[in-house]
Design a protein around this motif. Structure first.
Motif, PDB file in Angstrom:
ATOM      1  N   MET A   1       0.811  -1.217   0.000  1.00  0.00           N
ATOM      2  CA  MET A   1       0.000   0.000   0.000  1.00  0.00           C
ATOM      3  C   MET A   1       0.845   1.268   0.000  1.00  0.00           C
ATOM      4  O   MET A   1       0.375   2.334  -0.396  1.00  0.00           O
ATOM      5  CB  MET A   1      -0.917   0.013   1.236  1.00  0.00           C
ATOM      6  N   ARG A   2       2.072   1.162   0.484  1.00  0.00           N
ATOM      7  CA  ARG A   2       2.884   2.370   0.619  1.00  0.00           C
ATOM      8  C   ARG A   2       3.414   2.864  -0.708  1.00  0.00           C
ATOM      9  O   ARG A   2       3.555   4.064  -0.916  1.00  0.00           O
ATOM     10  CB  ARG A   2       4.057   2.095   1.582  1.00  0.00           C
ATOM     11  N   ASN A   3       3.736   1.964  -1.608  1.00  0.00           N
ATOM     12  CA  ASN A   3       4.380   2.414  -2.843  1.00  0.00           C
ATOM     13  C   ASN A   3       3.766   1.810  -4.113  1.00  0.00           C
ATOM     14  O   ASN A   3       4.239   2.070  -5.214  1.00  0.00           O
ATOM     15  CB  ASN A   3       5.876   2.094  -2.806  1.00  0.00           C
ATOM     16  N   GLY A   4       2.730   0.992  -3.970  1.00  0.00           N
ATOM     17  CA  GLY A   4       2.089   0.431  -5.140  1.00  0.00           C
ATOM     18  C   GLY A   4       2.868  -0.665  -5.824  1.00  0.00           C
ATOM     19  O   GLY A   4       2.521  -1.069  -6.942  1.00  0.00           O
ATOM     20  N   ARG A   5       3.911  -1.208  -5.171  1.00  0.00           N
ATOM     21  CA  ARG A   5       4.693  -2.269  -5.791  1.00  0.00           C
ATOM     22  C   ARG A   5       4.087  -3.632  -5.466  1.00  0.00           C
ATOM     23  O   ARG A   5       3.583  -3.879  -4.371  1.00  0.00           O
ATOM     24  CB  ARG A   5       6.153  -2.260  -5.281  1.00  0.00           C
ATOM     25  N   VAL A   6       4.167  -4.532  -6.434  1.00  0.00           N
ATOM     26  CA  VAL A   6       3.710  -5.907  -6.221  1.00  0.00           C
ATOM     27  C   VAL A   6       4.765  -6.649  -5.410  1.00  0.00           C
ATOM     28  O   VAL A   6       5.935  -6.695  -5.791  1.00  0.00           O
ATOM     29  CB  VAL A   6       3.459  -6.619  -7.558  1.00  0.00           C
ATOM     30  N   THR A   7       4.352  -7.210  -4.261  1.00  0.00           N
ATOM     31  CA  THR A   7       5.288  -7.951  -3.418  1.00  0.00           C
ATOM     32  C   THR A   7       5.191  -9.454  -3.600  1.00  0.00           C
ATOM     33  O   THR A   7       6.089 -10.179  -3.179  1.00  0.00           O
ATOM     34  CB  THR A   7       5.048  -7.621  -1.939  1.00  0.00           C
ATOM     35  N   GLY A   8       4.111  -9.916  -4.211  1.00  0.00           N
ATOM     36  CA  GLY A   8       3.953 -11.350  -4.400  1.00  0.00           C
ATOM     37  C   GLY A   8       2.556 -11.655  -4.914  1.00  0.00           C
ATOM     38  O   GLY A   8       1.788 -10.760  -5.296  1.00  0.00           O
ATOM     39  N   PHE A   9       2.222 -12.953  -4.909  1.00  0.00           N
ATOM     40  CA  PHE A   9       0.923 -13.397  -5.408  1.00  0.00           C
ATOM     41  C   PHE A   9       0.381 -14.499  -4.511  1.00  0.00           C
ATOM     42  O   PHE A   9       1.160 -15.274  -3.936  1.00  0.00           O
ATOM     43  CB  PHE A   9       1.046 -13.930  -6.839  1.00  0.00           C
ATOM     44  N   GLU A  10      -0.946 -14.552  -4.396  1.00  0.00           N
ATOM     45  CA  GLU A  10      -1.590 -15.676  -3.707  1.00  0.00           C
ATOM     46  C   GLU A  10      -2.110 -16.642  -4.757  1.00  0.00           C
ATOM     47  O   GLU A  10      -2.781 -16.252  -5.707  1.00  0.00           O
ATOM     48  CB  GLU A  10      -2.737 -15.204  -2.833  1.00  0.00           C
ATOM     49  N   ALA A  11      -1.773 -17.918  -4.588  1.00  0.00           N
ATOM     50  CA  ALA A  11      -2.211 -18.953  -5.516  1.00  0.00           C
ATOM     51  C   ALA A  11      -3.633 -19.388  -5.152  1.00  0.00           C
ATOM     52  O   ALA A  11      -3.893 -19.745  -3.997  1.00  0.00           O
ATOM     53  CB  ALA A  11      -1.257 -20.142  -5.459  1.00  0.00           C
TER      54      ALA A  11
END
Length: 799
Positions: A547-557
């Motif tokens: 939420m702080r920078n809009g970067r994708v940190t990962g994915f939920e399968a």
């Protein structure tokens, strides 16, 4: 100068949490307080030294200089004493701490400059005998750096001028002696400064550690207080000789004696003296033997004879050892289980009735159902079974407590008894009830079911509270729907299932289509097994966005199944079926391996995989995960196992062992759907999760529900205190994101960014999400801001 007090990078301070800022302020105040304490003794000593020095050199040096030196030093020492008195006990995070910092540095510099004039003036004008006195005083002043406290800048300001004054004075001395002493002075001063700096750092770290330990102790104290207030259990503790050191009041209340009598009594002695009967003496002897052998014991009950009658005490305990490993006593939990024992006796006596409501219980229900079917076969009359399940009772029970829940069940039983009179009413357990009506027509059964639904929908007054619940009713008749007890109950249950599926708060009669649902479940189970064997199941991936920078940190399968000829089947339908049959373990193994394989193509991004409670409880689950990581080549730190709190309910030791071994490998553990079921702080303290996930139900209509905002904020604060991150599911609007970011949640997941998509679209998905505008303030929240680069994703997926 502020960095010298408490070193901290400017960017770190900008992004530090409120808790860390408070801890730094507390540590700063503690350092100043320690410096003020030492400053008192130093000021008195320096004042005495300057007066003695003036007396020694009174006949040799200008009276005006000696008087000025003595006046200056004593005045500065008196000011230091006054400052210590002014700021004592008043330091904190406000402006007063900054003022104290500036004042102390000013006084230290003043004393240093005043003392610096002494060697500069005296050394050139005295003979060697008196120079020794001056040198000794200067050496003592330089050594003052060791006792200046944890703030090295104070020592530097007080001592550095003295060293400079020494060099000036030695420059005015004759011959090689001055140069030689200057060289030695340089070595000595350098050694003092370096070692004093090291001591100050150690002192700063000691104070920080003390502040941190105090904060942690307060947190633990609050948790223990919550435990003590939320349960009837109490903690007990003994010393090495077995004497009670804690819980004397609770034990005295149980035994009905004065707490002072227990002061020097040992726990085994008390149990022996108050044991009731042969069984009580035997149980007390077993506990005494365990304590004598210094062995842990659990759920040991003793029957005690007290003034008010007989009481039952259950004890858990384990030996405690001190820092040197020596036996220091016992610590454990005690429970007065008298009411439980009496309840068991009442249940045994009232074997055919429910002790809470007075209704017939499940055993009586089974007998009545069997008799009903026998009567129907012999006389061909129609009878009806009503199967009832309360709607919304669990929410009342969880929010209001079991006492209110029990009184509500009693009120429900009273209404049912009045409605169904003279027919039999049963409580089957929990919030399930049943009514058996003999000689009933279908129209009459429908009318009674409608009255039951309507009557139980009316609010119940329990104490001063008005509580609203509902009821769903399933109806099956004999002989039209079944002629044996098990079939009759099963079809009433299917009818109840239909009422629940139609929105609750209604009644439904058994219909053959309900059995078709059961057939569908069986067919889905069979087709699902074929699909897994044919590799026809899929994993789609939903992004987790910072939420702080809009970067994708990962994915939920997330599991997806395109059933041939039927289309996509909802995971909400197939997962419960798989859990009921145990096939969910096979699905979990496949999903774990597929997710780790796909994640190999996403450098630096985590993949989260949901694992069922059945799978996590299996011995060797951690070894399965380790083998998958080895085979796929995925780094352990990029895998996140998501579990629900059902894994922790009634768990055995193997669950925590599996989780701990996974953490030891580097795998992250997340607690999913936090707050929707039986969530408890005990879970978070029993096992240190890396992340908690806030269920989407808290995010829906977030703007219009301040109570939901408060819950989310409380979860975020608690997670930060326990060094956990917070992921919020179901984020669909920018407004929701703004609220969640304001409450300092960490990761967002939801349709605002994207639904779950196939692995082949991950690269495009990342580019679209991260190409959007960066949320305001994001760069300031992250050390390094936007300069942190993400490794580029390959165009072709690797295996």
């Amino acid at each position: 100068m502020g960095d010298i007090i408490l070193p901290a990078d400017a960017d770190d301070e900008a992004s530090a949490s409120d808790g860390n800022a408070l801890m730094r302020a507390t540590a700063r105040a503690a350092m100043l307080a320690e410096t003020l304490q030492l400053g008192r003794y130093s000021a008195v000593t320096q004042a005495a030294v300057v007066l003695a020095l003036a007396a020694i050199f009174w006949d040799l040096i200008s009276h005006a200089y000696l008087g000025a030196l003595a006046l200056a030093v004593t005045a500065l020492c008196a000011s230091t004493m006054a400052a210590a008195r002014r700021y004592h006990g008043r330091l904190g995070a406000g402006a007063l701490a900054h003022e104290a910092f500036v004042v102390l540095h000013g006084l230290a510099l003043g004393r240093g400059l005043a003392w610096a004039s002494m060697p500069a003036v005296l050394l050139p004008s005295l003979d060697n005998a008196y120079r020794v006195v001056v040198g000794a005083v200067c050496a003592a002043l330089i050594s003052h750096a060791y006792v200046a406290g944890p703030i090295f800048s104070l020592a530097l300001l007080a001592v550095a001028p003295v060293v400079a004054g020494m060099f000036v004075g030695l420059a005015g001395c004759e011959g090689p002696v001055g140069r030689s002493v200057a060289v030695l002075l340089s070595l000595y001063a350098a050694f003092v400064f370096v070692s004093a700096r090291r001591m100050c750092r150690h002192s700063c770290q000691r104070i920080r550690d003390r502040v941190m330990v105090q904060a942690q102790s307060e947190t633990i104290g609050l948790l223990l207080k919550d435990f003590a207030e939320g349960t009837s259990d109490w903690l007990w503790e003994t010393d090495g000789a077995g004497r009670l050191r804690q819980a004397r009041a609770a034990m005295a209340a149980l035994l009905g004696v004065d707490p002072a009598i227990l002061r020097d009594r040992t726990l085994p002695g008390l149990l022996r003296d108050f044991a009731d009967g042969e069984a009580g003496v035997k149980d007390a002897a077993e506990i005494a033997a365990a304590i004598e052998a210094r062995l842990p014991f659990r759920d040991r009950s003793v029957r005690l004879r007290v003034g008010g009658g007989t009481r039952w005490l259950t004890l858990n305990g384990k030996p405690v050892r001190d820092a040197q490993g020596a036996f220091a006593g016992y610590r454990g939990v005690g429970s007065d289980v008298t009411e439980s024992r009496e309840a068991q006796a009442r249940i045994a006596f009232l074997a055919g009735h429910d002790s809470l409501t007075g209704l017939l219980n499940r055993a009586g229900f089974q007998e009545a159902l069997a008799a009903l079917c026998r009567e129907t076969r012999s006389c061909a009359r129609c009878s009806v079974l009503f199967y009832l399940d309360l709607d919304g009772f669990k929410a009342v029970n969880d929010s209001r407590g079991h006492l209110v829940g029990d009184r509500l069940l009693q009120a429900v039983a009273g209404r049912l008894r009045a409605l169904a009179e003279p027919h039999d009413v049963f409580r089957l357990g929990g919030d399930e009830f049943a009514v058996v009506v003999r000689d009933a027509s279908r129209s009459g059964a429908g009318a009674l079911a409608s009255r039951i639904v309507s009557e139980l929908r009316r609010p119940f007054q329990v104490g001063e509270a008005w509580l609203e619940i509902g009821v769903s009713v399933g109806i099956a008749s004999v002989p039209d729907d079944a002629i044996d007890p098990s079939s009759l109950l099963m079809r009433a249950d299917l009818a109840l299932y239909g009422a629940k599926a139609d929105g609750k708060g209604c009644w439904r009669s058994f219909d053959p289509s309900l059995e078709e649902r059961v057939v569908r479940r069986r067919q889905l189970d069979a087709d699902m097994r074929v699909a897994l064997a044919a590799d026809a199941l899929e994993l789609h991936y939903q992004p987790l966005v910072d939420m702080r920078n809009g970067r994708v940190t990962g994915f939920e399968a997330l599991l997806r199944w395109d059933r041939p000829g039927h289309g996509w089947v909802s995971p909400g339908e197939i997962i419960p079926i798989a859990e009921a049959t145990g096939f969910v373990v096979e699905i979990g193994r496949w999903a774990l391996r597929r997710a780790c394989t796909d994640a190999r193509a996403w450098p630096g991004l985590r993949v989260a995989v949901n694992i069922s409670s059945i799978h996590v409880r299996m011995p060797g689950f951690d070894e399965e995960v380790a083998a998958v990581l080895r085979d796929t080549g995925l780094a352990a730190g990029l895998l996140e196992i998501e579990i629900t709190e059902s894994v922790l309910l009634d768990h055995g030791p193997e669950v925590l062992e599996n989780l701990k071994r996974l953490r030891a490998q580097g795998v992250r553990i997340a607690l999913d759907d936090f707050g929707t079921g039986y969530s408890s702080l005990s879970y978070l303290t029993e096992f240190p999760f890396d992340k908690v996930k806030v269920d989407r139900s808290f995010v829906h209509d977030l703007q219009g529900r301040p109570e939901k905002v408060a819950v989310v904020e409380a979860i975020a604060r608690m997670a930060r205190a326990l060094s956990m991150t917070v992921t919020v599911e179901g984020v669909e609007t920018r407004q929701q994101l703004d609220v969640l970011r304001d409450k300092r949640c960490d990761i967002a997941q939801g349709f605002l960014y994207s639904p779950a998509r196939p692995a082949s679209e991950v690269r495009t998905l990342i580019a679209r999400i991260e190409g959007a505008a960066v949320p305001p303030g994001a760069n300031e929240d992250l050390p390094g801001g936007p300069s942190v680069a993400r490794p580029s994703l390959p165009l072709v997926r690797t295996s």
